[in-house]
Design a protein around this motif. Structure first.
Motif, PDB file in Angstrom:
ATOM      1  N   ILE A  47      71.155  69.441 -86.244  1.00 19.86           N
ATOM      2  CA  ILE A  47      71.922  70.477 -85.561  1.00 19.86           C
ATOM      3  C   ILE A  47      71.213  71.821 -85.696  1.00 19.86           C
ATOM      4  CG2 ILE A  47      74.126  71.703 -85.499  1.00 19.86           C
ATOM      5  CD1 ILE A  47      74.253  68.869 -84.427  1.00 19.86           C
ATOM      6  N   ARG A  48      70.634  72.085 -86.854  1.00 22.98           N
ATOM      7  CA  ARG A  48      69.881  73.324 -87.020  1.00 22.98           C
ATOM      8  C   ARG A  48      68.701  73.371 -86.050  1.00 22.98           C
ATOM      9  NH1 ARG A  48      70.112  73.994 -93.607  1.00 22.98           N
ATOM     10  NH2 ARG A  48      72.027  75.228 -93.654  1.00 22.98           N
ATOM     11  N   LYS A  49      67.998  72.269 -85.922  1.00 21.72           N
ATOM     12  CA  LYS A  49      66.859  72.226 -84.999  1.00 21.72           C
ATOM     13  C   LYS A  49      67.329  72.377 -83.555  1.00 21.72           C
ATOM     14  CE  LYS A  49      64.082  69.319 -88.055  1.00 21.72           C
ATOM     15  NZ  LYS A  49      63.517  67.964 -88.279  1.00 21.72           N
ATOM     16  N   SER A  50      68.502  71.828 -83.249  1.00 21.25           N
ATOM     17  CA  SER A  50      68.999  71.910 -81.870  1.00 21.25           C
ATOM     18  C   SER A  50      69.270  73.354 -81.464  1.00 21.25           C
ATOM     19  CB  SER A  50      70.274  71.067 -81.706  1.00 21.25           C
ATOM     20  OG  SER A  50      71.396  71.691 -82.312  1.00 21.25           O
ATOM     21  N   PHE A  51      69.780  74.159 -82.400  1.00 23.10           N
ATOM     22  CA  PHE A  51      70.049  75.556 -82.066  1.00 23.10           C
ATOM     23  C   PHE A  51      68.761  76.372 -81.980  1.00 23.10           C
ATOM     24  CE2 PHE A  51      74.462  74.590 -83.169  1.00 23.10           C
ATOM     25  CZ  PHE A  51      75.106  75.269 -82.144  1.00 23.10           C
ATOM     26  N   LEU A  52      67.728  75.948 -82.682  1.00 21.80           N
ATOM     27  CA  LEU A  52      66.429  76.600 -82.518  1.00 21.80           C
ATOM     28  C   LEU A  52      65.907  76.365 -81.100  1.00 21.80           C
ATOM     29  CD1 LEU A  52      63.956  78.090 -83.637  1.00 21.80           C
ATOM     30  CD2 LEU A  52      63.094  75.866 -84.445  1.00 21.80           C
ATOM     31  N   LEU A  53      65.997  75.127 -80.621  1.00 18.48           N
ATOM     32  CA  LEU A  53      65.585  74.834 -79.248  1.00 18.48           C
ATOM     33  C   LEU A  53      66.479  75.540 -78.240  1.00 18.48           C
ATOM     34  CD1 LEU A  53      64.713  71.018 -79.357  1.00 18.48           C
ATOM     35  CD2 LEU A  53      63.170  72.969 -79.540  1.00 18.48           C
ATOM     36  N   LEU A  54      67.740  75.701 -78.612  1.00 12.74           N
ATOM     37  CA  LEU A  54      68.710  76.282 -77.688  1.00 12.74           C
ATOM     38  C   LEU A  54      68.368  77.725 -77.332  1.00 12.74           C
ATOM     39  CD1 LEU A  54      71.406  75.180 -76.433  1.00 12.74           C
ATOM     40  CD2 LEU A  54      72.563  76.620 -78.101  1.00 12.74           C
ATOM     41  N   ILE A  55      67.895  78.492 -78.305  1.00 15.69           N
ATOM     42  CA  ILE A  55      67.608  79.896 -78.002  1.00 15.69           C
ATOM     43  C   ILE A  55      66.428  80.006 -77.037  1.00 15.69           C
ATOM     44  CG2 ILE A  55      68.590  80.732 -80.156  1.00 15.69           C
ATOM     45  CD1 ILE A  55      65.777  81.055 -81.267  1.00 15.69           C
ATOM     46  N   PHE A  56      65.548  78.998 -77.025  1.00 20.51           N
ATOM     47  CA  PHE A  56      64.454  78.995 -76.054  1.00 20.51           C
ATOM     48  C   PHE A  56      64.930  78.504 -74.688  1.00 20.51           C
ATOM     49  CE2 PHE A  56      62.105  78.748 -80.089  1.00 20.51           C
ATOM     50  CZ  PHE A  56      61.213  79.794 -79.904  1.00 20.51           C
ATOM     51  N   SER A  57      65.718  77.431 -74.675  1.00 14.98           N
ATOM     52  CA  SER A  57      66.181  76.882 -73.401  1.00 14.98           C
ATOM     53  C   SER A  57      67.054  77.880 -72.647  1.00 14.98           C
ATOM     54  CB  SER A  57      66.945  75.572 -73.624  1.00 14.98           C
ATOM     55  OG  SER A  57      68.083  75.781 -74.436  1.00 14.98           O
ATOM     56  N   ASP A  58      67.956  78.556 -73.368  1.00 12.74           N
ATOM     57  CA  ASP A  58      68.823  79.520 -72.697  1.00 12.74           C
ATOM     58  C   ASP A  58      68.061  80.764 -72.260  1.00 12.74           C
ATOM     59  OD1 ASP A  58      71.221  78.142 -72.620  1.00 12.74           O
ATOM     60  OD2 ASP A  58      71.731  78.670 -74.668  1.00 12.74           O
ATOM     61  N   TYR A  59      67.012  81.108 -72.983  1.00 12.37           N
ATOM     62  CA  TYR A  59      66.172  82.221 -72.529  1.00 12.37           C
ATOM     63  C   TYR A  59      65.546  81.872 -71.182  1.00 12.37           C
ATOM     64  CZ  TYR A  59      62.433  85.621 -72.181  1.00 12.37           C
ATOM     65  OH  TYR A  59      61.593  86.604 -71.718  1.00 12.37           O
ATOM     66  N   PHE A  60      65.009  80.646 -71.055  1.00 14.69           N
ATOM     67  CA  PHE A  60      64.415  80.221 -69.788  1.00 14.69           C
ATOM     68  C   PHE A  60      65.440  80.265 -68.656  1.00 14.69           C
ATOM     69  CE2 PHE A  60      61.198  77.784 -72.429  1.00 14.69           C
ATOM     70  CZ  PHE A  60      60.133  78.584 -72.056  1.00 14.69           C
ATOM     71  N   LEU A  61      66.652  79.779 -68.930  1.00 10.32           N
ATOM     72  CA  LEU A  61      67.654  79.655 -67.875  1.00 10.32           C
ATOM     73  C   LEU A  61      68.294  80.995 -67.505  1.00 10.32           C
ATOM     74  CD1 LEU A  61      69.365  76.342 -69.029  1.00 10.32           C
ATOM     75  CD2 LEU A  61      67.766  76.655 -67.148  1.00 10.32           C
ATOM     76  N   LEU A  62      68.420  81.885 -68.472  1.00 10.31           N
ATOM     77  CA  LEU A  62      69.093  83.159 -68.214  1.00 10.31           C
ATOM     78  C   LEU A  62      68.150  84.231 -67.675  1.00 10.31           C
ATOM     79  CD1 LEU A  62      71.498  83.489 -71.276  1.00 10.31           C
ATOM     80  CD2 LEU A  62      72.175  83.251 -68.880  1.00 10.31           C
ATOM     81  N   PHE A  63      66.927  84.268 -68.184  1.00 13.89           N
ATOM     82  CA  PHE A  63      66.067  85.415 -67.911  1.00 13.89           C
ATOM     83  C   PHE A  63      64.783  85.081 -67.159  1.00 13.89           C
ATOM     84  CE2 PHE A  63      68.253  86.436 -72.027  1.00 13.89           C
ATOM     85  CZ  PHE A  63      69.131  87.371 -71.490  1.00 13.89           C
ATOM     86  N   THR A  64      64.561  83.797 -66.843  1.00 18.73           N
ATOM     87  CA  THR A  64      63.361  83.432 -66.099  1.00 18.73           C
ATOM     88  C   THR A  64      63.737  82.455 -64.987  1.00 18.73           C
ATOM     89  OG1 THR A  64      62.697  81.409 -67.286  1.00 18.73           O
ATOM     90  CG2 THR A  64      62.145  83.533 -68.314  1.00 18.73           C
ATOM     91  N   ASP A  65      62.735  82.075 -64.218  1.00 20.55           N
ATOM     92  CA  ASP A  65      62.932  81.055 -63.179  1.00 20.55           C
ATOM     93  C   ASP A  65      62.442  79.688 -63.634  1.00 20.55           C
ATOM     94  OD1 ASP A  65      63.989  82.908 -61.360  1.00 20.55           O
ATOM     95  OD2 ASP A  65      61.992  83.506 -60.673  1.00 20.55           O
ATOM     96  N   SER A  66      62.159  79.544 -64.912  1.00 21.12           N
ATOM     97  CA  SER A  66      61.647  78.279 -65.443  1.00 21.12           C
ATOM     98  C   SER A  66      62.801  77.332 -65.774  1.00 21.12           C
ATOM     99  CB  SER A  66      60.792  78.544 -66.691  1.00 21.12           C
ATOM    100  OG  SER A  66      59.719  79.391 -66.407  1.00 21.12           O
ATOM    101  N   TYR A  67      63.530  76.938 -64.730  1.00 20.48           N
ATOM    102  CA  TYR A  67      64.693  76.081 -64.939  1.00 20.48           C
ATOM    103  C   TYR A  67      64.297  74.707 -65.476  1.00 20.48           C
ATOM    104  CZ  TYR A  67      66.854  79.685 -62.076  1.00 20.48           C
ATOM    105  OH  TYR A  67      67.278  80.886 -61.577  1.00 20.48           O
ATOM    106  N   PHE A  68      63.148  74.225 -65.013  1.00 23.21           N
ATOM    107  CA  PHE A  68      62.717  72.903 -65.463  1.00 23.21           C
ATOM    108  C   PHE A  68      62.468  72.897 -66.962  1.00 23.21           C
ATOM    109  CE2 PHE A  68      59.584  69.591 -66.286  1.00 23.21           C
ATOM    110  CZ  PHE A  68      60.187  68.508 -65.688  1.00 23.21           C
ATOM    111  N   ALA A  69      61.826  73.965 -67.475  1.00 19.98           N
ATOM    112  CA  ALA A  69      61.581  74.055 -68.916  1.00 19.98           C
ATOM    113  C   ALA A  69      62.902  74.044 -69.687  1.00 19.98           C
ATOM    114  CB  ALA A  69      60.783  75.319 -69.232  1.00 19.98           C
ATOM    115  N   GLY A  70      63.906  74.749 -69.145  1.00 22.46           N
ATOM    116  CA  GLY A  70      65.209  74.765 -69.792  1.00 22.46           C
ATOM    117  C   GLY A  70      65.844  73.390 -69.853  1.00 22.46           C
ATOM    118  N   VAL A  71      65.740  72.639 -68.753  1.00 24.92           N
ATOM    119  CA  VAL A  71      66.336  71.300 -68.707  1.00 24.92           C
ATOM    120  C   VAL A  71      65.615  70.360 -69.667  1.00 24.92           C
ATOM    121  CG1 VAL A  71      66.751  69.287 -67.236  1.00 24.92           C
ATOM    122  CG2 VAL A  71      67.187  71.584 -66.354  1.00 24.92           C
TER     123      VAL A  71
END
Length: 252
Positions: free
Chosen positions: A65-89
């Motif tokens: 779960i700790r590792k999942s939230f580390l990945l989460l801050i990167f995935s949500d950055y991609f989805l919220l602030f960039t057009d790299s939707y594929f990277a987020g998915v």
């Protein structure tokens, strides 16, 4: 109820109150259009960062779960602030694999699921040749299958083990699914030709599109908060079990 609240760790009370404040703030912005959408996105990302900080602050949280939230801050950055939707998915797919490790009580992915997780790097490579638009639905389909698998198995294990943390974790996955349902509704018209069925034409109505966009983060942050709270001392998680490295390690 008061006795239960008195037993809550101070960190949990502060975390929950802070998330509620962030949640009400960005929902109010989205409803009233009072500020720029960028301001709303900043508050949304702040809510995710709070989850990340909380899960790394509290003792006893499961490593997956700790590792999942580390990945989460990167995935949500991609989805919220960039057009790299594929990277987020792709990152969300990896997060679902970590969720499977958590609720299954394993230390690593079983071979079958590990093979599925290897599909994501392959899709990423293909996307560089074909473009995000063509490959994104395939990645989203794999991600959705992982989410549904986790939801079913987590509920089954929660019922079998009576593990409170797993029940809260499973509720978080339900909110995840409701969020992704609205993601699908919002994006469905983009992947069909102009001559679409009536229901897809209905989804193109501006008010309906705005409603589905609003619903995404209406469900998404509560999902993350519930998953984080599943690790608290009053909701004993699998990390507290001495047998969490065993497939049977689901007892509370």
């Amino acid at each position: 109820m008061n006795k239960y609240l008195q037993r809550l760790p101070l960190s949990t009370i502060i975390f929950t109150a802070s998330e509620m404040a962030v949640y009400i703030t960005y929902l109010s912005i989205d409803l009233t259009f009072a500020f720029s959408p960028v301001i709303s996105d900043i508050f949304k990302y702040a809510g995710v960062l709070l989850c990340f900080l909380y899960i790394h602050w509290i003792p006893g949280a499961h490593p997956a779960i700790r590792k999942s939230f580390l990945l989460l801050i990167f995935s949500d950055y991609f989805l919220l602030f960039t057009d790299s939707y594929f990277a987020g998915v792709v990152l969300f797919g990896a997060i679902q694999c970590l969720y499977f490790i958590y609720h299954s009580g394993l230390k690593r992915l079983p071979p079958g699921l590990a093979a599925v997780s290897l599909i994501f790097p392959g899709l990423w490579l293909i996307s560089s040749l074909l473009g995000f638009r063509g490959i994104l639905p395939a990645a989203a389909s794999i991600y959705l299958s992982l989410l549904l698998t986790n939801l079913i198995f987590a509920f089954r294990r929660a019922l079998a083990s009576k593990n409170t943390g797993l029940f809260i974790f499973s509720a978080g996955l339900v909110f995840y699914l409701l969020c992704d349902f609205n993601v699908g509704l919002m994006n469905a018209p983009d992947y069909f030709p102009a001559a679409t069925p009536l229901w897809l034409s209905f989804l193109r109505v501006r008010q309906v599109h705005q409603g589905t966009a609003f619903a995404i983060w209406f469900f998404y942050l509560p999902a993350q908060v519930l998953i984080a709270l599943s690790q608290t001392s009053l909701s004993p998680s699998l990390a507290a079990s001495k047998t969490w490295d065993s497939p049977r390690g689901v007892s509370s």
